[in-house]
Design an enzyme around this catalytic site. Structure first.
Site, PDB file in Angstrom:
ATOM      1  N   LEU A 206       0.826  -1.213   0.000  1.00  0.00           N
ATOM      2  CA  LEU A 206       0.000   0.000   0.000  1.00  0.00           C
ATOM      3  C   LEU A 206       0.859   1.262   0.000  1.00  0.00           C
ATOM      4  O   LEU A 206       0.511   2.256   0.651  1.00  0.00           O
ATOM      5  CB  LEU A 206      -0.915  -0.017   1.243  1.00  0.00           C
ATOM      6  CG  LEU A 206      -1.806  -1.264   1.409  1.00  0.00           C
ATOM      7  CD1 LEU A 206      -2.446  -1.285   2.800  1.00  0.00           C
ATOM      8  CD2 LEU A 206      -2.891  -1.290   0.325  1.00  0.00           C
ATOM      9  N   ASP A 237       9.715  -4.354  -5.735  1.00  0.00           N
ATOM     10  CA  ASP A 237      10.674  -5.446  -5.973  1.00  0.00           C
ATOM     11  C   ASP A 237      11.561  -5.658  -4.747  1.00  0.00           C
ATOM     12  O   ASP A 237      11.848  -6.799  -4.361  1.00  0.00           O
ATOM     13  CB  ASP A 237      11.545  -5.139  -7.202  1.00  0.00           C
ATOM     14  CG  ASP A 237      10.710  -4.972  -8.463  1.00  0.00           C
ATOM     15  OD1 ASP A 237       9.571  -5.483  -8.507  1.00  0.00           O
ATOM     16  OD2 ASP A 237      11.194  -4.312  -9.404  1.00  0.00           O
TER      17      ASP A 237
HETATM   18  P1  ADP Z   1       4.855  -0.872  -6.244  1.00  0.00           P
HETATM   19  O1  ADP Z   1       6.229  -0.306  -6.051  1.00  0.00           O
HETATM   20  O2  ADP Z   1       4.855  -2.290  -6.721  1.00  0.00           O
HETATM   21  O3  ADP Z   1       3.912   0.002  -7.002  1.00  0.00           O
HETATM   22  P2  ADP Z   1       3.929   0.051  -3.611  1.00  0.00           P
HETATM   23  O4  ADP Z   1       3.813   1.448  -4.121  1.00  0.00           O
HETATM   24  O5  ADP Z   1       2.800  -0.488  -2.807  1.00  0.00           O
HETATM   25  O6  ADP Z   1       4.203  -1.013  -4.778  1.00  0.00           O
HETATM   26  O7  ADP Z   1       5.263  -0.021  -2.741  1.00  0.00           O
HETATM   27  C1  ADP Z   1       5.776  -1.249  -2.289  1.00  0.00           C
HETATM   28  C2  ADP Z   1       6.275  -1.114  -0.865  1.00  0.00           C
HETATM   29  O8  ADP Z   1       7.309  -0.122  -0.833  1.00  0.00           O
HETATM   30  C3  ADP Z   1       5.231  -0.625   0.134  1.00  0.00           C
HETATM   31  O9  ADP Z   1       4.472  -1.689   0.680  1.00  0.00           O
HETATM   32  C4  ADP Z   1       6.106   0.024   1.181  1.00  0.00           C
HETATM   33  O10 ADP Z   1       6.644  -0.968   2.034  1.00  0.00           O
HETATM   34  C5  ADP Z   1       7.249   0.616   0.356  1.00  0.00           C
HETATM   35  N1  ADP Z   1       6.988   2.034   0.050  1.00  0.00           N
HETATM   36  C6  ADP Z   1       6.565   2.558  -1.116  1.00  0.00           C
HETATM   37  N2  ADP Z   1       6.437   3.904  -1.020  1.00  0.00           N
HETATM   38  C7  ADP Z   1       6.793   4.227   0.246  1.00  0.00           C
HETATM   39  C8  ADP Z   1       6.899   5.458   0.984  1.00  0.00           C
HETATM   40  N3  ADP Z   1       6.584   6.636   0.426  1.00  0.00           N
HETATM   41  N4  ADP Z   1       7.301   5.395   2.272  1.00  0.00           N
HETATM   42  C9  ADP Z   1       7.635   4.218   2.855  1.00  0.00           C
HETATM   43  N5  ADP Z   1       7.569   3.025   2.214  1.00  0.00           N
HETATM   44  C10 ADP Z   1       7.161   3.026   0.929  1.00  0.00           C
END
Ligand code: ADP
Length: 288
Positions: A206, A237
């Site tokens: 999320l 990833d």
């Molecule tokens: P994807 O990169 O596949 O689109 P997400 O946006 O859900 O998936 O990000 C994957 C994971 O990366 C998240 O569950 C979280 O642990 C971490 N993450 C992404 N953005 C942030 C952020 N702004 N702050 C902290 N952790 C983040």
């Protein structure tokens, strides 16, 4: 144990442009950078950083030997990476001054991987090993089925999302990892929420909000550490690599998720994909 990752290896060609081109237009790029990319390679690199014994199963062309060697430099075993008579998978990425982008992907060798190579690799796996895959290579479904038959636990990151491919993988997955957009796409395609897919453990990432784990004991929400994000490329990833790395070291799911959340939070504070992935020591020590 060993984590066998059937995954893409791409060369990312990133062109800096003043603006994105119009149809029919020719534009001169201000610069070009080339690097290792592909979800599969990024996850293998993260697994290696997480301390796992990771064997990458995949393919490059003769133009991508350096990409394979980059992967090896992360500590990934590349003995199962075939060199094919096909172009290495690649992404042509245009980035303009406003950081807007336009991306074209060509599967190349990732899609030309012969089944015999995958079968040969899996024949060397032992029961109790883990198998991981995504949607950027050939044979994901067949390999997941074969891995299950050999007694491996199957993890599947449902990206890039393709409804038919994801549906076909569900019966073979023990752990499904998807982001919030993919979870919505899957709900639209199947009419079922993440808890009703018949997969033992489902993790929905999320972004800055952390993740949701749906397992045998119901749903659990885990928050992400608060950080100043500068580049979220490869966050998912890194999350997947550290989650599987943690599980492979015997951590219970809650602890492996906590490790993955810390690693992914560190990842987004640094520019880049695989190169921005923290080490296990950094992720363990990170206390936001
Ligand atoms: P994807 O990169 O596949 O689109 P997400 O946006 O859900 O998936 O990000 C994957 C994971 O990366 C998240 O569950 C979280 O642990 C971490 N993450 C992404 N953005 C942030 C952020 N702004 N702050 C902290 N952790 C983040």
């Amino acid at each position: 144990m060993t984590v066998w990752n059937l995954g893409s290896i791409n060369i990312d060609h990133v062109y800096a442009l003043p603006r994105l081109p119009q149809a029919g237009e020719t534009l001169a790029a201000r610069g070009l950078t080339q690097g290792l990319g592909g979800k599969g390679a990024n996850m293998s690199a993260a697994l290696a950083r997480a301390g796992a014994d990771v064997r990458h199963v995949g393919a490059v062309g003769a133009d991508g030997l350096w990409a394979r060697d980059r992967l090896a430099a992360f500590g990934v075993d590349v003995a199962e990476v075939a060199v094919l008579d096909a172009p290495t998978g690649h992404a042509i990425i245009f980035v303009d001054d406003a950081a807007e982008n336009l991306i074209v992907i060509h599967g190349g060798a990732n899609r030309a991987l012969p089944w015999a190579k995958v079968e040969g690799a899996l024949a060397r796996a032992r029961p109790g090993d883990r198998f991981l895959t995504q949607n950027e290579t050939a044979w994901t479904q067949e390999a997941a089925r074969a891995a299950r038959e050999r007694g491996l636990s199957v993890a599947y990151a449902a990206a890039p999302f393709e409804a038919a491919a994801v549906r076909a993988m569900l019966p073979f997955a023990d752990l499904l990892i998807l982001n919030a957009v993919e979870a919505d796409q899957l709900r639209a395609a199947t009419g079922r929420g993440p808890g009703a897919l018949g997969v033992a453990d489902v993790v929905v990432t999320l972004g800055a909000e952390g993740c949701l784990w749906i397992g045998a004991d119901g749903e659990r929400r885990l928050p992400a550490p608060r950080v100043q994000a500068v580049d979220t490329t490869g966050a998912g990833d890194a999350f997947t690599g550290f989650l599987l790395g943690g599980l492979d070291r015997g951590l219970p799911m809650g602890d492996a998720l906590s490790l993955a959340l810390r690693a992914a939070a560190l990842q987004v504070t640094r520019p880049g994909a695989a190169d921005a992935t923290p080490s296990l020591a950094e992720a363990e020590a990170f206390d936001a």
